[in-house]
Design a protein around this motif. Structure first.
Motif, PDB file in Angstrom:
ATOM      1  N   THR A 157       0.848  -1.181   0.000  1.00 22.49           N
ATOM      2  CA  THR A 157       0.000   0.000   0.000  1.00 22.49           C
ATOM      3  C   THR A 157       0.888   1.236   0.000  1.00 22.49           C
ATOM      4  O   THR A 157       1.840   1.308   0.766  1.00 22.49           O
ATOM      5  CB  THR A 157      -0.928   0.005   1.232  1.00 22.49           C
ATOM      6  N   GLN A 209       1.005   5.744  -0.519  1.00 21.54           N
ATOM      7  CA  GLN A 209       0.295   7.024  -0.517  1.00 21.54           C
ATOM      8  C   GLN A 209       0.813   7.840  -1.699  1.00 21.54           C
ATOM      9  O   GLN A 209       1.991   8.153  -1.768  1.00 21.54           O
ATOM     10  CB  GLN A 209       0.551   7.789   0.793  1.00 21.54           C
ATOM     11  N   ASP A 257      -0.160  11.354  -3.743  1.00 19.59           N
ATOM     12  CA  ASP A 257      -0.990  12.563  -3.775  1.00 19.59           C
ATOM     13  C   ASP A 257      -2.137  12.489  -2.768  1.00 19.59           C
ATOM     14  O   ASP A 257      -3.266  12.870  -3.064  1.00 19.59           O
ATOM     15  CB  ASP A 257      -1.551  12.809  -5.185  1.00 19.59           C
ATOM     16  N   GLY A 258      -1.848  11.958  -1.588  1.00 15.79           N
ATOM     17  CA  GLY A 258      -2.843  11.886  -0.536  1.00 15.79           C
ATOM     18  C   GLY A 258      -3.846  10.755  -0.687  1.00 15.79           C
ATOM     19  O   GLY A 258      -4.738  10.593   0.145  1.00 15.79           O
ATOM     20  N   LYS A 259      -3.706   9.959  -1.731  1.00 17.34           N
ATOM     21  CA  LYS A 259      -4.611   8.833  -1.951  1.00 17.34           C
ATOM     22  C   LYS A 259      -3.885   7.526  -1.662  1.00 17.34           C
ATOM     23  O   LYS A 259      -2.714   7.374  -1.991  1.00 17.34           O
ATOM     24  CB  LYS A 259      -5.131   8.806  -3.388  1.00 17.34           C
ATOM     25  N   GLU A 260      -4.612   6.589  -1.056  1.00 16.36           N
ATOM     26  CA  GLU A 260      -4.046   5.280  -0.795  1.00 16.36           C
ATOM     27  C   GLU A 260      -4.189   4.420  -2.043  1.00 16.36           C
ATOM     28  O   GLU A 260      -5.280   4.282  -2.593  1.00 16.36           O
ATOM     29  CB  GLU A 260      -4.781   4.619   0.380  1.00 16.36           C
ATOM     30  N   VAL A 261      -3.057   3.890  -2.502  1.00 19.36           N
ATOM     31  CA  VAL A 261      -3.039   3.028  -3.679  1.00 19.36           C
ATOM     32  C   VAL A 261      -2.485   1.677  -3.250  1.00 19.36           C
ATOM     33  O   VAL A 261      -1.427   1.605  -2.626  1.00 19.36           O
ATOM     34  CB  VAL A 261      -2.157   3.636  -4.799  1.00 19.36           C
TER      35      VAL A 261
END
Length: 103
Positions: A16, A18, A20-24
């Motif tokens: 997992t 982060q 750009d502030g998004k969890e991928v």
């Protein structure tokens, strides 16, 4: 559509990040794919296949790699395209030289 195949699983990535502030989350396995002899290929290359959930990988991560396994693959469609996802993996046997820790 779902179907079963028997393939050599070389490894996986289940991580997992982060961005750009998004969890991928990456949840892929790496399997052998035979090169096309009709186009001058010989042997195999490793390709990645997405897993439908991270639980698919967690169920096999304790096994030695590479391994021969039965994969249940499912085609899932969105409005514009369809993709193949690994729905489950059932280990059959270890194959080839085993990876050492850290590989």
């Amino acid at each position: 559509m779902r179907f079963k195949v028997q393939e050599v699983v070389r490894g996986f990535q289940n991580a997992t990040y982060q961005i750009d502030g998004k969890e991928v989350q990456t949840k892929v396995i790496f399997i052998d794919a035979q090169l096309n002899a009709d186009s001058g290929g010989k042997g195999f290359k490793t390709v990645d296949k997405k897993c439908v959930t991270a639980d698919v990988i967690r169920a096999i991560e304790h096994n030695p790699f590479p391994m021969e396994a039965e994969l249940v693959i499912e085609e899932l469609a969105t409005k514009n395209k369809s993709e193949l996802f690994v729905h489950s993996i059932r280990p059959i046997k270890a194959v080839g030289p085993q990876a050492t820790k850290g590989q």
